[in-house]
Motif scaffolding. Structure first.
Motif, PDB file in Angstrom:
ATOM      1  N   GLY A 131      87.882  31.640  -1.509  1.00 16.60           N
ATOM      2  CA  GLY A 131      88.137  31.074  -2.836  1.00 16.60           C
ATOM      3  C   GLY A 131      87.884  29.581  -2.882  1.00 16.60           C
ATOM      4  N   ASN A 132      86.799  29.127  -2.209  1.00 20.29           N
ATOM      5  CA  ASN A 132      86.510  27.687  -2.230  1.00 20.29           C
ATOM      6  C   ASN A 132      85.294  27.410  -3.124  1.00 20.29           C
ATOM      7  OD1 ASN A 132      84.160  28.210  -0.698  1.00 20.29           O
ATOM      8  ND2 ASN A 132      85.305  28.040   1.216  1.00 20.29           N
ATOM      9  N   ILE A 133      84.997  26.142  -3.274  1.00 26.38           N
ATOM     10  CA  ILE A 133      83.961  25.731  -4.212  1.00 26.38           C
ATOM     11  C   ILE A 133      82.583  26.244  -3.785  1.00 26.38           C
ATOM     12  CG2 ILE A 133      83.433  23.509  -3.126  1.00 26.38           C
ATOM     13  CD1 ILE A 133      83.580  22.415  -6.106  1.00 26.38           C
ATOM     14  N   ASN A 134      82.400  26.442  -2.502  1.00 27.76           N
ATOM     15  CA  ASN A 134      81.112  26.950  -2.019  1.00 27.76           C
ATOM     16  C   ASN A 134      80.903  28.401  -2.436  1.00 27.76           C
ATOM     17  OD1 ASN A 134      82.385  25.121   0.463  1.00 27.76           O
ATOM     18  ND2 ASN A 134      80.405  24.488  -0.332  1.00 27.76           N
ATOM     19  N   ALA A 171      87.963  24.743 -11.195  1.00 24.55           N
ATOM     20  CA  ALA A 171      87.307  23.881 -12.187  1.00 24.55           C
ATOM     21  C   ALA A 171      85.815  24.199 -12.272  1.00 24.55           C
ATOM     22  CB  ALA A 171      87.525  22.414 -11.814  1.00 24.55           C
ATOM     23  N   ARG A 172      85.184  24.413 -11.124  1.00 21.20           N
ATOM     24  CA  ARG A 172      83.752  24.691 -11.103  1.00 21.20           C
ATOM     25  C   ARG A 172      83.454  26.063 -11.725  1.00 21.20           C
ATOM     26  NH1 ARG A 172      79.606  22.532  -7.823  1.00 21.20           N
ATOM     27  NH2 ARG A 172      80.978  20.733  -7.695  1.00 21.20           N
ATOM     28  N   ALA A 173      84.333  27.025 -11.461  1.00 14.29           N
ATOM     29  CA  ALA A 173      84.143  28.365 -12.028  1.00 14.29           C
ATOM     30  C   ALA A 173      84.248  28.320 -13.555  1.00 14.29           C
ATOM     31  CB  ALA A 173      85.175  29.330 -11.456  1.00 14.29           C
ATOM     32  N   ASP A 174      85.191  27.527 -14.061  1.00 12.38           N
ATOM     33  CA  ASP A 174      85.328  27.361 -15.517  1.00 12.38           C
ATOM     34  C   ASP A 174      84.073  26.717 -16.088  1.00 12.38           C
ATOM     35  OD1 ASP A 174      87.810  28.496 -15.984  1.00 12.38           O
ATOM     36  OD2 ASP A 174      88.891  26.640 -15.539  1.00 12.38           O
ATOM     37  N   GLN A 175      83.616  25.680 -15.409  1.00 16.57           N
ATOM     38  CA  GLN A 175      82.455  24.927 -15.881  1.00 16.57           C
ATOM     39  C   GLN A 175      81.201  25.802 -15.879  1.00 16.57           C
ATOM     40  OE1 GLN A 175      81.545  21.811 -13.104  1.00 16.57           O
ATOM     41  NE2 GLN A 175      79.539  21.502 -14.011  1.00 16.57           N
ATOM     42  N   GLN A 176      81.050  26.619 -14.846  1.00 13.68           N
ATOM     43  CA  GLN A 176      79.845  27.441 -14.732  1.00 13.68           C
ATOM     44  C   GLN A 176      80.030  28.834 -15.331  1.00 13.68           C
ATOM     45  OE1 GLN A 176      77.771  27.304 -11.045  1.00 13.68           O
ATOM     46  NE2 GLN A 176      77.731  25.081 -11.055  1.00 13.68           N
ATOM     47  N   GLU A 177      81.210  29.078 -15.889  1.00 18.01           N
ATOM     48  CA  GLU A 177      81.525  30.357 -16.540  1.00 18.01           C
ATOM     49  C   GLU A 177      81.282  31.544 -15.615  1.00 18.01           C
ATOM     50  OE1 GLU A 177      79.528  30.314 -20.353  1.00 18.01           O
ATOM     51  OE2 GLU A 177      81.130  29.079 -21.178  1.00 18.01           O
ATOM     52  N   ILE A 178      81.825  31.407 -14.402  1.00 18.70           N
ATOM     53  CA  ILE A 178      81.798  32.511 -13.433  1.00 18.70           C
ATOM     54  C   ILE A 178      83.223  33.061 -13.325  1.00 18.70           C
ATOM     55  CG2 ILE A 178      81.413  33.136 -11.013  1.00 18.70           C
ATOM     56  CD1 ILE A 178      79.330  30.808 -11.027  1.00 18.70           C
ATOM     57  N   PRO A 179      83.455  34.265 -13.848  1.00 17.94           N
ATOM     58  CA  PRO A 179      84.817  34.802 -13.802  1.00 17.94           C
ATOM     59  C   PRO A 179      85.295  34.999 -12.365  1.00 17.94           C
ATOM     60  CG  PRO A 179      83.429  36.090 -15.291  1.00 17.94           C
ATOM     61  CD  PRO A 179      82.516  35.175 -14.529  1.00 17.94           C
ATOM     62  N   ASP A 226      80.390  16.102   2.245  1.00 20.36           N
ATOM     63  CA  ASP A 226      81.088  16.439   1.004  1.00 20.36           C
ATOM     64  C   ASP A 226      80.677  17.834   0.537  1.00 20.36           C
ATOM     65  OD1 ASP A 226      82.337  16.660  -1.380  1.00 20.36           O
ATOM     66  OD2 ASP A 226      81.550  14.810  -2.245  1.00 20.36           O
ATOM     67  N   PHE A 227      81.447  18.809   1.017  1.00 18.88           N
ATOM     68  CA  PHE A 227      81.119  20.201   0.696  1.00 18.88           C
ATOM     69  C   PHE A 227      81.309  20.506  -0.781  1.00 18.88           C
ATOM     70  CE2 PHE A 227      81.346  20.838   5.199  1.00 18.88           C
ATOM     71  CZ  PHE A 227      80.322  21.743   5.382  1.00 18.88           C
ATOM     72  N   THR A 228      82.117  19.677  -1.431  1.00 21.47           N
ATOM     73  CA  THR A 228      82.380  19.974  -2.834  1.00 21.47           C
ATOM     74  C   THR A 228      81.167  19.665  -3.692  1.00 21.47           C
ATOM     75  OG1 THR A 228      83.264  17.793  -3.306  1.00 21.47           O
ATOM     76  CG2 THR A 228      84.821  19.473  -2.562  1.00 21.47           C
ATOM     77  N   ARG A 229      80.287  18.787  -3.194  1.00 20.18           N
ATOM     78  CA  ARG A 229      79.117  18.447  -3.996  1.00 20.18           C
ATOM     79  C   ARG A 229      77.850  19.101  -3.485  1.00 20.18           C
ATOM     80  NH1 ARG A 229      78.351  12.445  -4.729  1.00 20.18           N
ATOM     81  NH2 ARG A 229      76.659  13.187  -6.027  1.00 20.18           N
ATOM     82  N   ALA A 230      77.904  19.678  -2.299  1.00 21.51           N
ATOM     83  CA  ALA A 230      76.730  20.397  -1.794  1.00 21.51           C
ATOM     84  C   ALA A 230      76.420  21.537  -2.747  1.00 21.51           C
ATOM     85  CB  ALA A 230      76.991  20.945  -0.400  1.00 21.51           C
ATOM     86  N   GLY A 231      75.178  21.667  -3.092  1.00 18.98           N
ATOM     87  CA  GLY A 231      74.800  22.737  -4.016  1.00 18.98           C
ATOM     88  C   GLY A 231      74.492  22.207  -5.401  1.00 18.98           C
ATOM     89  N   GLU A 232      74.836  20.948  -5.666  1.00 25.81           N
ATOM     90  CA  GLU A 232      74.537  20.390  -6.996  1.00 25.81           C
ATOM     91  C   GLU A 232      73.033  20.317  -7.232  1.00 25.81           C
ATOM     92  OE1 GLU A 232      76.488  16.658  -7.586  1.00 25.81           O
ATOM     93  OE2 GLU A 232      78.466  17.586  -7.808  1.00 25.81           O
ATOM     94  N   GLU A 280      89.506  22.831  -6.990  1.00 28.66           N
ATOM     95  CA  GLU A 280      88.103  22.443  -7.248  1.00 28.66           C
ATOM     96  C   GLU A 280      87.266  23.662  -7.614  1.00 28.66           C
ATOM     97  OE1 GLU A 280      87.474  20.721  -3.491  1.00 28.66           O
ATOM     98  OE2 GLU A 280      87.508  18.655  -4.238  1.00 28.66           O
ATOM     99  N   ALA A 281      87.519  24.749  -6.906  1.00 20.85           N
ATOM    100  CA  ALA A 281      86.762  25.974  -7.173  1.00 20.85           C
ATOM    101  C   ALA A 281      87.071  26.498  -8.568  1.00 20.85           C
ATOM    102  CB  ALA A 281      87.094  27.029  -6.117  1.00 20.85           C
TER     103      ALA A 281
END
Lengths: 110, 141
Positions: free
Chosen positions: A52-55, A82-90, B14-20, A79-80
């Protein structure tokens, strides 16, 4: 069947990415090693994982997965989310393990 | 003829920005109406490359040239270089640290995936100086 219909039927709880819930589901993939998943998950898949991480959100986006289901109540970090909301990935959560969840998905999709 | 030239900074550690960068390239290719199979291959190969730059090299730069015939990507870092490229290309071989593995990476799939998803891959590397990956993806190939 849409992501939302499937989730409703199987009792998954939505954590993030509500904007993508109307997406059609096509198949299912199970895996936690992101590089492995990235090379094998197909567009439209329900992806079952404990990552369940941002990657994981990036991998779902790049593979065009329909949604992520975090099995065994695995955590989704902030962080994940927020990114899921932004990219609209349920992203959903379930207390069941990946095996039980995959069986339920298979049954629901027929 | 190039339709679009793009440049990105890939942040180090910075893994949080990798993939941008790969997400943005994917988005732009979709907007251009690029072949969906090629878009997927570009996105996967470039994301693996970005992750490698974050894990091993402290970041770097990505240069992307998009033309109707192909997408050419240069990933340039100034990290430690790859001592044994042949070994690094073997599926399952990894020098990634444990904290990276706990994030779901470090399975030794990065370079093999890049090779698998590109039509052409060249690796220029020098120990102590850095590594440049040059990858090409052609629509419909």
């Amino acid at each position: 069947m849409t992501v939302q219909e499937l989730a409703g039927r199987l009792g998954w709880e939505l954590l993030a990415g509500e904007g993508g819930c109307g997406r059609e589901v096509d198949g299912c993939y199970v895996g936690d090693l992101l590089s492995w998943v990235m090379s094998r998950a197909q567009a439209g898949n329900v992806w079952l994982t404990v990552m369940g991480n941002i990657n994981a959100i990036a991998v779902a986006s790049l593979t065009d997965s329909a949604c992520i289901v975090l099995t065994e109540s695995a955590a989704l970090d902030a962080e994940a989310r927020a990114r899921a909301d932004q990219q609209e990935i349920p992203v959903y959560t379930t207390g069941k393990n990946s095996y039980e969840t995959a069986l339920a998905v298979a049954e629901a999709l027929g | 003829m190039s339709m679009l030239s793009l440049k990105y900074e890939v942040p180090g550690d910075d893994f949080t920005r990798a993939g941008e960068a790969s997400s943005d390239v994917k988005h732009k290719l979709k907007q251009l109406g690029y072949d969906p199979g090629a878009v997927r291959r570009v996105a996967i190969a470039m994301y693996e490359g970005e992750i490698n730059m974050v894990i091993h090299a402290g970041g770097g730069e990505a240069y992307v040239e998009i033309s109707p015939e192909e997408v050419e990507i240069h990933l340039v870092d100034h990290g430690p270089g790859i001592p044994d490229v042949e070994k690094a290309m073997q599926a399952g071989y990894s020098t990634a640290p444990d904290n990276v593995r706990s994030l779901g990476f470090g399975a030794g799939m990065g370079l093999p995936n890049i090779k698998k998803y590109t039509d052409d891959l060249q690796i220029e590397t020098e120990v102590g100086k850095g590594t440049t990956l040059i990858m090409k993806v052609r629509p419909g190939a």
